[in-house]
Design an enzyme around this catalytic site. Structure first.
Site, PDB file in Angstrom:
ATOM      1  CE  LYS A   1       8.244  78.876  69.987  1.00 29.59           C
ATOM      2  NZ  LYS A   1       7.519  77.870  71.090  1.00 29.59           N
TER       3      LYS A   1
ATOM      4  CB  SER B   1      11.218  68.094  68.043  1.00 22.87           C
ATOM      5  OG  SER B   1       9.671  68.338  68.453  1.00 22.87           O
TER       6      SER B   1
ATOM      7  N   GLY C   1       2.470  78.515  74.774  1.00 21.07           N
ATOM      8  CA  GLY C   1       1.141  79.904  75.917  1.00 21.07           C
ATOM      9  C   GLY C   1       2.950  81.207  75.846  1.00 21.07           C
TER      10      GLY C   1
END
Lengths: 311, 311
Positions: B50, B75, B178
């Site tokens: 990420k 979260s 996605g």
């Protein structure tokens, strides 16, 4: 011994072992205030450094000896390592295991092609059974740690570490039977001009710590440690090497071992066994000693039952 | 978009990310009958891919926008990633988290310097709270997956994989919101002439699978999966890319996810999160499709609570 004994050993076993990665973690460096270099033998074939010594010991046998196979007693990583090393070299391996060994460990030996012979779960029965097999089959007995060819084989993890990071101030190893630390201490002696080798040992199995103090081999009073690879007794081949070349042994509690293990799992995302965590726990315990130094830590193995974790 | 958008993005974010290792396992290759290349984003900074998208999205803001900071609701891994990316780039990150988020996740965000704002644990409250903060502070809202700059950032994991292994036949990704799979599919489109991108998705959160069939974005009927990173809803920026470039989605059961996760833990000695195991589970499930092929598998992350494992 000469430096060449070690480089020859390395060339000999190299086709049969992985050159394992050396990982770093800026987060753990910050936490400890040092530069840490983790030599990841948990990624080694059969999941531990033991394949190095097992392979070397077999390759140092004569062709005639090799034809009769090898035998050892172990319920741990050496059982798998000798099985795989023997398979790689196309010879037979007889593995004496206590009858109460977990099925998962027996399966691992079988997977690598070892032939299991069960015995009563005590040290005398193990040795008697191994002697019997050596007698019956002509197989050569290879001790998991107390064997000079095994020790020289185990030195190659430290050798790889020092070739890549020649400026290490320390290497920290766990101590069980003493094969890894004596090999590593010899590697540091021959391949570094200033690297000191320290040991980490569970307080619950501190025979090496007490032996260094008394000057003679002491036996374990308890072996009640989660570091199952370190319950073994120090050997007669290892102790003189350790006495001469190992500078210090740091003892750690069970809680310290588990915390160090969890820290490496969570921060480095690698699976290490409790015995490997002992070396890192020792560094954490004596942070001041190691401040701003470069430390190699040998992560000895990664064979853990993930269904039965201490956290 | 052009190929240059991707290489420019990679050059831009490179100082802030790790080039993660690509691991192989001869044992798993034998088991599956393929050549597997595991792209280990579990070793990425903040423990997941990420950070790639988060960094790119921030860097594409104007200086003026950057001065007001960024805000997201998450979260999970994007909360940590955006916090760290913002810290690296010296800007503020506001993270909206449901009030019932585990303390361990809040601590991770705080550790990376994110400012947590709690909200009621439902999707509307999350978005409202984030909008409110954007309004009050001028911070730019960055969606964890449904944002083109995030998607292009996430493409760089697949890009690194294809640069090192240009002959991959397939890349397998997990699908949640996605972001990863659409980035990876674009990477394959621009950097390979034949590599197909497949998705793995939990049956318990199969919105993408059903969306591909119906041709429009479907919502999750359940999100009752251990793969907590994949409970997110597919987004409007991702779906068109997936529809055009993703060849197939393979759905897996919870048992298949847990078994695949344990297999990687035990055999590769690396810690991966359940969401990452979904991609490998999909390969295991459709072995015949992949026989003798070269498959890249993106191990998306390694953020697991080791005190709460499914085995």
């Amino acid at each position: 011994m000469t430096k060449e004994d070690f480089t020859n050993c390395y060339e000999r076993i190299r086709p049969y072992i992985h050159k394992t990665p050396i990982l770093t973690s800026s987060l753990l460096n910050k936490l400890v205030g040092t530069e840490l270099y983790f030599k990841c033998e948990n990624f080694q074939r059969a999941g531990a450094y033991k394949i190095r010594g097992a392979t070397n010991a077999i390759m140092q046998l004569s062709k005639a000896e090799q034809q009769n196979g090898v035998v050892t007693h172990s319920s741990g990583n050496f059982a798998q390592a000798l099985s795989l090393a023997a398979k790689n070299l196309n010879i037979k391996a007889y593995i004496v295991m206590p009858s109460n060994s977990p099925q998962v460990k027996k399966n691992a030996v079988l997977e690598y092609g070892g032939k299991i012979i069960e015995c009563e779960p005590n040290i005398k029965a193990r040795q008697d059974q191994a002697d019997q097999i050596a007698n019956d089959t002509g197989a050569t007995f290879i001790h998991p740690s107390n064997n000079l060819d095994v020790i020289i084989g185990q030195s190659t993890a430290g050798l790889e570490l020092l070739v890549e990071h020649s400026n290490l101030d320390f290497i920290m190893c766990p101590i069980g039977g003493g094969g890894l630390i004596s090999g590593t201490a010899l590697a540091a002696t021959y391949f570094s001009d200033h690297c000191k080798v320290f040991g980490g040992e569970p307080i619950e199995a501190d025979d090496a710590y007490r032996s260094l103090i008394s000057g003679k081999i002491e036996t374990n009073i308890t072996t009640n440690t989660i570091a199952d690879g370190l319950r073994t007794q120090l050997g007669s081949h290892n102790f003189p090497i350790i006495k001469e070349h190992v500078k210090q042994i740091i003892r750690v509690t069970e809680t310290e071992i588990i915390e160090a293990m969890q820290l490496i799992w969570e921060r480095m995302k690698i699976i290490i066994e409790p015995s490997s965590a002992v070396a890192f726990a020792a560094v954490l315990k004596e942070k001041e000693t190691f401040k701003n130094k470069k430390i190699g830590i040998i992560i000895s193995g990664g064979n853990v039952d993930v269904n039965n974790l201490p956290f």
